[in-house]
Scaffold this motif. Sequence first.
Motif, PDB file in Angstrom:
ATOM      1  N   LEU A   1       0.820  -1.210   0.000  1.00  0.00           N
ATOM      2  CA  LEU A   1       0.000   0.000   0.000  1.00  0.00           C
ATOM      3  C   LEU A   1       0.855   1.261   0.000  1.00  0.00           C
ATOM      4  CD1 LEU A   1      -2.837  -1.067   2.474  1.00  0.00           C
ATOM      5  CD2 LEU A   1      -2.933  -0.952  -0.021  1.00  0.00           C
ATOM      6  N   SER A   2       1.978   1.223   0.719  1.00  0.00           N
ATOM      7  CA  SER A   2       2.878   2.388   0.685  1.00  0.00           C
ATOM      8  C   SER A   2       3.490   2.561  -0.700  1.00  0.00           C
ATOM      9  CB  SER A   2       3.979   2.236   1.745  1.00  0.00           C
ATOM     10  OG  SER A   2       4.815   1.129   1.453  1.00  0.00           O
ATOM     11  N   MET A   3       3.724   1.445  -1.395  1.00  0.00           N
ATOM     12  CA  MET A   3       4.231   1.496  -2.771  1.00  0.00           C
ATOM     13  C   MET A   3       3.218   2.184  -3.684  1.00  0.00           C
ATOM     14  SD  MET A   3       4.868  -1.733  -5.314  1.00  0.00           S
ATOM     15  CE  MET A   3       3.082  -1.980  -5.459  1.00  0.00           C
ATOM     16  N   LEU A   4       1.951   1.799  -3.565  1.00  0.00           N
ATOM     17  CA  LEU A   4       0.911   2.425  -4.380  1.00  0.00           C
ATOM     18  C   LEU A   4       0.809   3.921  -4.101  1.00  0.00           C
ATOM     19  CD1 LEU A   4      -1.937  -0.251  -4.093  1.00  0.00           C
ATOM     20  CD2 LEU A   4      -0.532   0.227  -6.099  1.00  0.00           C
ATOM     21  N   ARG A   5       0.907   4.284  -2.839  1.00  0.00           N
ATOM     22  CA  ARG A   5       0.821   5.707  -2.479  1.00  0.00           C
ATOM     23  C   ARG A   5       1.967   6.493  -3.094  1.00  0.00           C
ATOM     24  NH1 ARG A   5       3.645   8.218   1.073  1.00  0.00           N
ATOM     25  NH2 ARG A   5       4.288   6.288   2.102  1.00  0.00           N
ATOM     26  N   GLU A   6       3.170   5.940  -3.053  1.00  0.00           N
ATOM     27  CA  GLU A   6       4.330   6.663  -3.578  1.00  0.00           C
ATOM     28  C   GLU A   6       4.284   6.788  -5.093  1.00  0.00           C
ATOM     29  OE1 GLU A   6       8.262   6.298  -1.335  1.00  0.00           O
ATOM     30  OE2 GLU A   6       7.351   4.330  -1.006  1.00  0.00           O
ATOM     31  N   ILE A   7       3.762   5.772  -5.773  1.00  0.00           N
ATOM     32  CA  ILE A   7       3.713   5.829  -7.245  1.00  0.00           C
ATOM     33  C   ILE A   7       2.635   6.788  -7.727  1.00  0.00           C
ATOM     34  CG2 ILE A   7       3.300   4.515  -9.362  1.00  0.00           C
ATOM     35  CD1 ILE A   7       4.259   2.023  -7.876  1.00  0.00           C
TER      36      ILE A   7
END
Length: 523
Positions: free
Chosen positions: A435-441
């Motif tokens: 989920l943090s990956m999705l937020r950063e992208i």
Amino acid sequence: MNIANFPWLTTIILLPIAASLLVPIIPDKDGKTVRWFALIVGLIDFTLIVTAFYTQYDFSNPDLQLVESYEWVPQLGLNWSVGADGLSMPLILLTGFITTLAVLAAWPVTFKPKLFYFLILAMYGAQIAVFAVQDMLLFFLVWELELIPVYLLLSIWGGKKRHYAATKFILYTAGGSLFILLASLAMAFYGDTVTFDMATLAAKDFPLKLELGLYAGFLIAYAVKLPIIPLHTWLPDAHGEATAPVHMLLAGILLKMGGYALIRMNAQMLPNAHAYFAPALVILGVVNIIYAALTSFAQRNLKRKIAYSSISHMGFVLIGIASFTDLGLSGAVLQMVSHGLIGASLFFLVGATYDRTHTLMLDEMGGVGQKMSKIFAMFTTCSMASLALPGMSGFVAELMIFVGFATSDAYNNTFKIFVVFLMAVGVILTPIYLLSMLREIFYGEENKELTSTQNLIDAEPREIFIVACLLIPIIGIGLYPKILTQIYDSTTVQLTERLRDSVPSLAQQEVPAVSMTAPEIGS
């Protein structure tokens, strides 16, 4: 010809290999003709796989089906022997499905397209052969044949460090293959009969010390391919440099070869040694789950983050194989198929995102969600599948492994509680980093230089179609797992009974729990 006597598996294996030999003579300058040729061959072969499955495969039969055996090199005792059972049939279907989609994913390839599609088609046949052959020497040959296309696909079409990644891949995997050859020769020449037939080898009465040595040799080879920490470092490097279609083949099929071979050779052919090594597999599985998940947190490169996520998910396969329960082993097979679909979808979307942003560094991304809303929606859905959201295949597979191991009577309660707790920690870590990956992208601080470019176009119909094809079985299996489990249940039940027979206390049901130490499990 009677359809039952048709050489289904031989045709399925040799068709793409024979078609690959025609690629160099196809008149084509820009690659448009050869890509259609490769796609048609892939579709024909996948159609043959599905036809053989629906017309010739019996779910209730745990034994080998579609069996074909021909003398090939009798002087070496090498036979062309193929067959499919519940362990191999789901993975043969997966191989045909993923490879055909990978050909479609390679549509934009313009650099040396003939060589590219030649390698993809040759790899297609070799991968199916790994899951179908029933001769140990032939297994070694097709295992090696499958490595060469991957090496070339990495070294020619990879990123800036492609030569390093390709060399590391071939050194690790070819080095591991030597253990397959040595162990196969030792098994073949033991006793009065020299044979490479897997069924005959499984029936041989090996001394325990020899069986333990054979198991260790196979385990090293398959630990590289699965991969098991610490023999995993080739995978992040390979994924970091690969193109989208090669990603799909690596994550969707190649890792499953290690899990399949571990079940087929280590567990099925060497059950007594498996009783000794099972606790070590459980511990290695836990290490894979926790270490790879924590390492994924630290990765700022998108491809390497997903690569470590793959390593973490494959840890569940190890625990399922070592559970000594029908449910745990069934979950391991389901996890391999599920991760093949989910991993292929995620890495394809990583490639699609890179094609638009021209960066893999999360620090350089951000704020692209509004301009690429379709890619964001697909990326989010596939990430939900990866973090085992209920209703998707990953949830069912991991739940089966959880319950299967927790209800196993092969380990004492203290050990089971410890392992289940760490598995749960791994499950909790996965949504955090995804989920943090999705937020950063897609959100986070907007990179105006990136979001202002005209290259940030949304998903094309071809890309939507590929992801949709992968999501349909992911959701279908998640909602109704019997679609898949009925294919292999009879085989996994039979194998579990054989494994339990290797542990006297489990076979006789006299002792409810066996110590976690390997010597006591095998005594």
